[in-house]
Design an enzyme around this catalytic site. Sequence first.
Site, short mmCIF file in Angstrom:
data_model
loop_
_atom_site.label_atom_id
_atom_site.label_comp_id
_atom_site.label_asym_id
_atom_site.label_seq_id
_atom_site.Cartn_x
_atom_site.Cartn_y
_atom_site.Cartn_z
N ASP B 116 0.86 -1.19 0.00
CA ASP B 116 0.00 0.00 0.00
C ASP B 116 0.90 1.24 0.00
O ASP B 116 2.12 1.13 0.01
CB ASP B 116 -0.96 -0.03 1.20
CG ASP B 116 -0.20 0.03 2.52
OD1 ASP B 116 1.04 0.03 2.51
OD2 ASP B 116 -0.86 0.09 3.57
N ASP B 290 -8.31 -7.45 -0.14
CA ASP B 290 -7.41 -7.68 0.97
C ASP B 290 -8.11 -7.28 2.25
O ASP B 290 -9.03 -6.45 2.23
CB ASP B 290 -6.14 -6.84 0.84
CG ASP B 290 -6.37 -5.42 1.35
OD1 ASP B 290 -7.05 -4.65 0.65
OD2 ASP B 290 -5.91 -5.09 2.46
N CYS B 328 -13.28 -29.13 5.68
CA CYS B 328 -12.09 -28.33 5.36
C CYS B 328 -10.87 -29.23 5.21
O CYS B 328 -10.68 -30.18 5.96
CB CYS B 328 -11.86 -27.29 6.45
SG CYS B 328 -10.38 -26.30 6.21
N CYS B 330 -7.67 -28.10 5.29
CA CYS B 330 -6.45 -27.42 5.74
C CYS B 330 -5.70 -28.29 6.75
O CYS B 330 -6.29 -29.19 7.35
CB CYS B 330 -6.78 -26.05 6.33
SG CYS B 330 -7.29 -26.08 8.07
N CYS B 333 -7.47 -28.60 10.22
CA CYS B 333 -8.68 -29.43 10.28
C CYS B 333 -8.37 -30.91 10.05
O CYS B 333 -9.08 -31.78 10.53
CB CYS B 333 -9.72 -28.94 9.29
SG CYS B 333 -10.46 -27.38 9.82
N HIS B 358 -6.00 -21.99 9.23
CA HIS B 358 -7.35 -22.37 8.81
C HIS B 358 -8.07 -21.21 8.13
O HIS B 358 -8.70 -21.39 7.08
CB HIS B 358 -8.18 -22.86 10.01
CG HIS B 358 -9.62 -23.00 9.68
ND1 HIS B 358 -10.12 -24.13 9.05
CD2 HIS B 358 -10.67 -22.14 9.80
CE1 HIS B 358 -11.42 -23.96 8.82
NE2 HIS B 358 -11.78 -22.76 9.27
#
Lengths: 427, 413
Positions: B116, B290, B328, B330, B333, B358
Amino acid sequence: MAGSRMKLELSRVLQGGGRLGVLRGLGRTGQHSLELPGCLLYTHFGTVPHLTQDTLHTLSSLPSVTQVTLSNVAEHQEVLEDFTDGFGKFAGLHDTVLYCSLHDPATVCPAGYTTNKTVSVWGSGGRIELTAAKFMALQKTIRPDWYQSMADGETWQVNTSRKRVRKSVDRTLAHLDECLLLHEKSQELEGVSVFGVVEGGDILEERVRSARETAKRPVAGFCLDGLQTGSVDQPLRTRLIAAATKELPEDKPRLLQGVGRPDEVLLSVEAGADIFEGFFPFQVTERGCALCFDYDISPDPERAVLDPDEEKAEKAGDSPQNGDTPRADQTQMTSFEMDLKDKRYQDDFRPLVEGCGCYCCKTHQRAYLHHLLVTNELLAGVLLMIHNVAHYQGFFRALRGALATDKLDVLKRRVLSDAGGRTERKE
Amino acid sequence: MQCGDDTTTSENSMSLKKTLSVASPLTLRIVAECPVTKARACELVLPHGAVNTPVFMPVGTQGTMKGITVDQLDALGCRICLGNTYHLGMRPGPDLIEKARGLHGFMNWKRNLLTDSGGFQMVSLVELSEVTEEGVKFKSPYDGKEILLSPEKSISIQNSLGSDIMMQLDDVVSSTVTGPRVEEAMHRSIRWLDRCIAANKNPDKQNLFAIIQGGLNAELRKACLDEMTRRDVPGFAIGGLSGGEEKDDFWRMVTLSTDHLPREKPRYLMGVGYAVDLVVCVALGCDMFDCVFPTRTARFGSALVPWGSLQVKQKQYAKDLQPIDPDCQCPTCKRHSRAYLHALFKSDTAAMHHITIHNISYQLTLMRSVRQSIVDGRFPDFIRTFMKRLFPSRDQYPSWAVDALASVNVTLE
């Protein structure tokens, strides 16, 4: 032996007492082993501090035994009882031996709460008082492969009276008898190893008595308690370990609690200790430091001599040298580490330790770690923990190598008198 | 201005594309466009690899993703993340980062980075800031020294950081402010855009995005769009929103912006990261998003799930042996239960890392599913299923989302 399958194979015993060997038959099926002298994997509730399984497994050679402490687990007894498959599965630990100790070696717990019938542990919700029955009920839910028996180790304070020390020995033996009785009655704990705890404070006769009496019980091995860093100095610790281990059967392992500094580890191994708790890398991580002491004793001609100027510069920033007061606060930096918060690392684009193969050293530079530390970023703890565990494991490997090749003296010189001898090498 | 003027007359999209691919280190390939809504699936090729859009970009403020290693972030499928110019400009500073071969080298991140301008933090974090035509003046919170962040300075820092996408310095006004200050900020942002374009030392390696301002005023937004789209910048951001304004105003400003932004260039909606907002704003034609929310909320134990969120630290999960989200994939999980994570929060910071992983995974997976549905031509159905899962009943759908979706021909039953 309370049904334990644990089997110690010694390949070398030095005259002074240093032992090289393998502890076999670990785990439910007995397929795991731990090389000795060795150290355990230190955890908070089954998690190596700061690390997830992904970051942990960037480490190539992890200790086969994971330590969990009752102080972390006791307050979660209910859910573990519901779960029924034991703590290892609950914590997502699938292929490791689980050892359960009473206290967290990295935390000092308040004294004055042990009674003839109970010991106390401190969890996040405060004190939990354990009778032998409660203690054993916990072990049944945790289902470790190996655990430390209940013990009264409150002898570490300065000026503990002889009477108090004697009491701690008596109590600990009584606790052990009670635990063993309940252990033998429990089907759930069949095949699980129990370590008896040797107490005795800093009084030689009490140490000997405690060791002799504990050795009479059917235990798989021994914890040497009350000798942690800060409670006794190393010369005394060495004498007490030597005296106690003389009373212990040679074919059973000895775990020294609360000692992690490399210099103290070396001297304690020489005195007869086999197993250490791996909390030292965690303490180093928490103060924003990275282990960097040199333990390389290979006769490598390529290995450059330390640049004297740089070494001096490095040492200038370290306050305590090796041989700093043993009763010093354990949060104090030692000369085995570098303080990455120090401004001199701000634009240092070298890895933490040249030649180190850990994820942190292969991926990042001192300047980045310095930045993460000064900005209080969580990744600092992750990366430092990876490096410090790797470095510490490397030290234990070197220690075994030195014992195997009769070079313990060389290693001692490097680590002890070469204090602050850095792995810094000229590029 | 110099590179802005010579291509702005080309209305023809083909020639514009051609010009862009030569002029800027960015190409946008539109893979699919939703026949119903304004959504599109694209491939955005940047100096550090291709990014599939719509994309959520996690925020790594100080050159690190909150306890996650770069390898973990990469493994989650993240191809672009953010760094904050204000923070990095203060510590460790642009000179050091330049010595470390840019932010990529400093944090050893091999994928793309967006930075930014630093202006937003200055206005939101630093109390003593004054905005003049020159730039934003503020007192350093570290040594109290007065610092001027001008458009030139912002770009100079971002050039040192070496990000793949840089943002222009804009004059940020809170989205709840009205009156002449909004108009002044809009015009100033246009002037600052030109100064930023002129200051960019690496137009061949670093893309500079313009930021559309104009508050909640449609005419000002439109005027800003007209002016800024005349400049040959590689991409556009929709700024000045997501600051506490009414959602009804928010989505109208978003859709107005996408209506007037060129089809060939990426559209980045700044500061948006709630799941509903993401899905709706993709339908309104945005490509990039974002937000610090998913990673920040993770550290408080809030795990994102298709039915909202789950507060892992709450007592009700102490004995819950299911993973956070049974569907999930991930790493968290796949290995850990709610009960274990609940307990771990009392013992170690690694608990936070588990939820952060996660939540990033949730955001990236959501965007991948959104994209796939656009490619498959079933995005409107995806939206309906998504809303049904997220809200227990139809009357709990936020009315702004219903209206926004209706405006792009998606009716929720």
